[in-house]
Design an enzyme around this catalytic site. Structure first.
Site, PDB file in Angstrom:
ATOM      1  N   LYS A   1      41.600  -8.088 -19.558  1.00  0.00           N
ATOM      2  CA  LYS A   1      41.942  -8.028 -21.626  1.00  0.00           C
ATOM      3  C   LYS A   1      40.610  -6.754 -21.627  1.00  0.00           C
ATOM      4  CE  LYS A   1      42.357 -11.463 -24.790  1.00  0.00           C
ATOM      5  NZ  LYS A   1      41.841 -12.547 -25.471  1.00  0.00           N
TER       6      LYS A   1
ATOM      7  N   GLU B   1      48.203 -16.586 -19.968  1.00  0.00           N
ATOM      8  CA  GLU B   1      46.874 -16.853 -19.764  1.00  0.00           C
ATOM      9  C   GLU B   1      46.133 -17.927 -19.743  1.00  0.00           C
ATOM     10  OE1 GLU B   1      43.938 -14.644 -22.914  1.00  0.00           O
ATOM     11  OE2 GLU B   1      45.178 -16.215 -23.642  1.00  0.00           O
TER      12      GLU B   1
ATOM     13  N   CYS C   1      47.610 -11.403 -24.488  1.00  0.00           N
ATOM     14  CA  CYS C   1      47.387 -12.311 -25.481  1.00  0.00           C
ATOM     15  C   CYS C   1      46.958 -11.187 -26.716  1.00  0.00           C
ATOM     16  CB  CYS C   1      46.395 -13.289 -25.552  1.00  0.00           C
ATOM     17  SG  CYS C   1      46.999 -14.948 -26.387  1.00  0.00           S
TER      18      CYS C   1
END
Length: 268
Positions: free
Chosen positions: A110, A40, A151
């Site tokens: 995300k 990330e 994440c």
């Protein structure tokens, strides 16, 4: 099929970050990896919202252009981890996937933003920096269905269930996991997601500190098989890990414990 994950310590010098990524990607390509996964925010990382937004690039920016060329030159499939994307007047934490010809075959922004208070009192508000994505993604990479997360998404099993319903064989979790949460939760969450989805997990992470040591990433990048066994892991510094994906083993595990047949919820 062989895959590799890259673990690096990124700061705000984008040229230096690209050069270090280049070295590690070439290392994995030379080792015969078919797909390489980056962490990330592999382009640039800081806890300062204004600085991170200022570093943002469009899809045709220097970072993506360099990685696209690297995928083509090395003849590999390359997952760019994620980068701060400027899309019009929006900022997104975005992943892109390039095939062996350097063509983009998948993107994901995300969904879940990291708005938390660490045990030491440090507050992190990702929603102050990026907008939320609005779609989930599974990419076919040479017959392997690769699902994309980033994440903090790791903590939401309903997302992983939805990706399995779309046919995922491998789920990637590029991360910049904090040391405080990573020490307690990183491995157990990754192994749980592998076990409950019966998928491989590829989890490349950032390692080391940034912003003059104010923040510290956990590292411990991992590859986990569908039984929940860690089959590849990076050390505590910059480096790589790799493993062979056994597609037959995915089916063996799913036949051994046929979760898809046994699911009851939601009740009709």
């Amino acid at each position: 099929m062989k895959i590799g994950v890259v673990q690096i310590n990124v700061g705000m010098d984008k040229e230096a970050n690209i050069a270090r990524l280049d070295r590690q990607v070439r290392r994995l390509a030379a080792d015969g990896c078919d797909i390489v996964f980056l962490p990330e925010m592999a382009m640039a990382l800081t806890g300062k919202p204004a600085a991170l937004q200022a570093a943002a690039e469009a899809e045709d920016g220097a970072y993506v252009t360099a990685m696209k060329a690297l995928a083509k030159e090395c003849g590999i499939n390359l997952h760019l981890g994620s980068f701060m994307e400027r899309r019009g007047d929006r900022f997104l934490n975005t992943s892109l996937v390039f095939d062996r010809q350097g063509e983009c075959i998948g993107r994901y922004s995300k969904l879940h933003r990291f708005d938390i208070d660490l045990p030491d009192g440090t507050a992190i508000r990702e929603s102050d920096v990026v907008d939320r994505g609005d779609a989930i993604t599974v990419v076919d990479i040479e017959g392997l269905k690769v699902a994309l997360t980033i994440c903090y998404d790791l903590r939401f099993p309903e997302l992983f269930r939805a990706l399995v319903d779309l046919g995922a064989d491998l789920i990637t979790v590029p991360a910049a996991f904090t040391f405080q949460t990573g020490a307690d939760h990183w491995e157990v969450l990754l192994r749980a997601r592998a076990i409950e989805t019966e998928c491989y997990i590829a989890a490349p992470g950032q390692v080391g500190g940034f912003d003059d040591g104010k923040y510290l990433n956990f590292g411990h990048s991992m590859i986990i098989d569908p039984w929940g066994t860690v089959v590849g892991q990076a050390s505590n510094g910059e480096g790589v890990a790799s493993a062979v994906i056994d597609r037959d083993y995915i089916q063996t595990v799913r036949a051994r414990i046929p979760l898809r047949k046994h699911r009851v919820l939601p009740l009709a």
